[in-house]
Design a protein around this motif. Structure first.
Motif, mmCIF file in Angstrom:
data_model
loop_
_atom_site.group_PDB
_atom_site.id
_atom_site.type_symbol
_atom_site.label_atom_id
_atom_site.label_comp_id
_atom_site.label_asym_id
_atom_site.label_seq_id
_atom_site.Cartn_x
_atom_site.Cartn_y
_atom_site.Cartn_z
ATOM 1 N N ASP A 2 4.736 10.460 71.437
ATOM 2 C CA ASP A 2 4.728 9.509 72.634
ATOM 3 C C ASP A 2 6.048 9.779 73.377
ATOM 4 O O ASP A 2 6.251 9.615 74.467
ATOM 5 N N TRP A 3 7.172 10.399 72.531
ATOM 6 C CA TRP A 3 8.498 10.490 73.293
ATOM 7 C C TRP A 3 8.305 11.893 74.213
ATOM 8 O O TRP A 3 8.755 11.763 75.458
ATOM 9 N N PHE A 4 7.604 12.550 74.034
ATOM 10 C CA PHE A 4 7.038 13.737 74.890
ATOM 11 C C PHE A 4 6.391 13.460 75.931
ATOM 12 O O PHE A 4 6.555 13.745 77.017
ATOM 13 N N ALA A 5 5.311 12.571 75.629
ATOM 14 C CA ALA A 5 4.430 12.319 76.811
ATOM 15 C C ALA A 5 4.852 11.422 77.765
ATOM 16 O O ALA A 5 4.869 11.509 79.107
ATOM 17 N N GLU A 6 5.993 10.558 77.357
ATOM 18 C CA GLU A 6 6.855 9.740 78.333
ATOM 19 C C GLU A 6 7.733 10.713 79.302
ATOM 20 O O GLU A 6 8.010 10.430 80.317
ATOM 21 N N ARG A 7 7.789 12.047 78.761
ATOM 22 C CA ARG A 7 8.515 12.979 79.466
ATOM 23 C C ARG A 7 7.828 13.881 80.206
ATOM 24 O O ARG A 7 8.115 15.182 80.830
ATOM 25 N N GLY A 8 6.476 13.762 80.211
ATOM 26 C CA GLY A 8 5.382 14.585 80.920
ATOM 27 C C GLY A 8 4.908 15.769 80.055
ATOM 28 O O GLY A 8 4.254 16.676 80.726
ATOM 29 N N ILE A 9 5.136 15.807 78.698
ATOM 30 C CA ILE A 9 4.763 16.893 78.131
ATOM 31 C C ILE A 9 3.694 16.301 76.960
ATOM 32 O O ILE A 9 4.012 15.365 76.310
#
Ligand code: ATP
Ligand code: PRP
Length: 230
Positions: A20-27
């Protein structure tokens, strides 16, 4: 073609929240293959490979330089690596996976609320029983360093790799040092935290290895760091 190897916990809450943390940053990090297959892929950034690992093994893999970046608890890096700042760099606390490593004693020990009280109790315990008060933990380095720094005497660590709070009832230890988050496990096992018994406040953290070979990976590293905003 070489790539940045990013080590991420392979299961449970830490894995999901890391994704989730990476997804929130577009990854986008994703598992490839079945639930049980530890393979993964990274979308949204160039030259980064996903390596799914046990959270407990990520500190060692970073220290050995087998992964370039890794997500794990700040407690695990401090406990598993001697002189961790020389081996890894803390890039960003991630705001989840919070847990406190604490020292707890039986709730019925009315005279023991602080480390100073524990020191006195340990001294009396040794005089009465002929052996040192036993503290069960899996966090050997952090607990040993803390008790030594605080000047507590007459204790010994006993290893417990799980269900640590049960060791007091099972009479294999008199006190414990373990992580707590909601506090329910401590309460259920009739244990209380010493008022000054906080050893480390842990959370999931993104680390960079100082031991990995970063040659040729400077540009992808800079791009990734910029995208993550860390
Ligand atoms: N309530 C909690 N219970 C256990 N660990 C927690 C909790 N909250 C946060 N954590 C953190 O999660 C990390 C441990 O994760 P995990 O148990 O998946 O690791 P592990 O040692 O690799 O496990 P395993 O050996 O079962 O694969 C530690 O950094 C710990 O501080
Ligand atoms: O404060 P709480 O919210 O109750 O959480 C703390 C408990 O969670 C962890 O155990 P885990 O379930 O990971 O199992 P373990 O005993 O194998 O470490 C930890 O070791 C504590 O026992």
């Amino acid at each position: 073609m070489s790539a940045i190897k990013l080590g991420v916990p392979s299961k449970g809450r830490l894995m999901e929240k890391t994704f989730d943390w990476f997804a929130e940053r577009g990854i986008r990090l994703r598992r490839t293959g079945s639930e049980r297959e530890y393979a993964g892929a990274v979308d949204g950034v160039e030259k980064v490979e996903l390596v799914l690992l046990s959270a407990g093994e990520i500190p060692r893999e970073l220290a050995a330089g087998r992964i370039h970046l890794g997500v794990t608890g700040s407690d695990l890096v401090r406990d598993k690596l001697a002189d961790w700042p020389t081996l890894v760099e803390e890039l960003a606390p991630m705001g989840f996976g919070h847990a406190d490593l604490i020292i707890a004693v039986p709730a019925c020990w009315a005279d023991v609320d602080t480390l100073e009280d524990l020191d006195a109790a340990a001294h009396a315990f040794r005089a009465a029983h002929g052996h040192r008060l036993r503290i069960a933990t899996k966090y050997h380095r952090l607990v040993r360093e803390f008790l030594t720094r605080e000047g507590i005497a007459d204790w010994q660590l006993v290893d417990s790799q799980g269900a640590t709070e049960g060791t007091v009832k099972n009479l294999t230890a008199e006190a414990i040092a373990d992580i707590t988050s909601s506090g329910e496990t401590l309460r259920a096992n009739h244990l209380k935290i010493l008022s000054d018994g906080l050893i480390h406040s842990s959370q999931a953290t993104l680390f960079a290895s100082r031991m990995a070979d970063w040659a040729g990976l400077e540009a992808p590293r800079a791009a990734l760091i910029a995208q993550l905003g860390v």
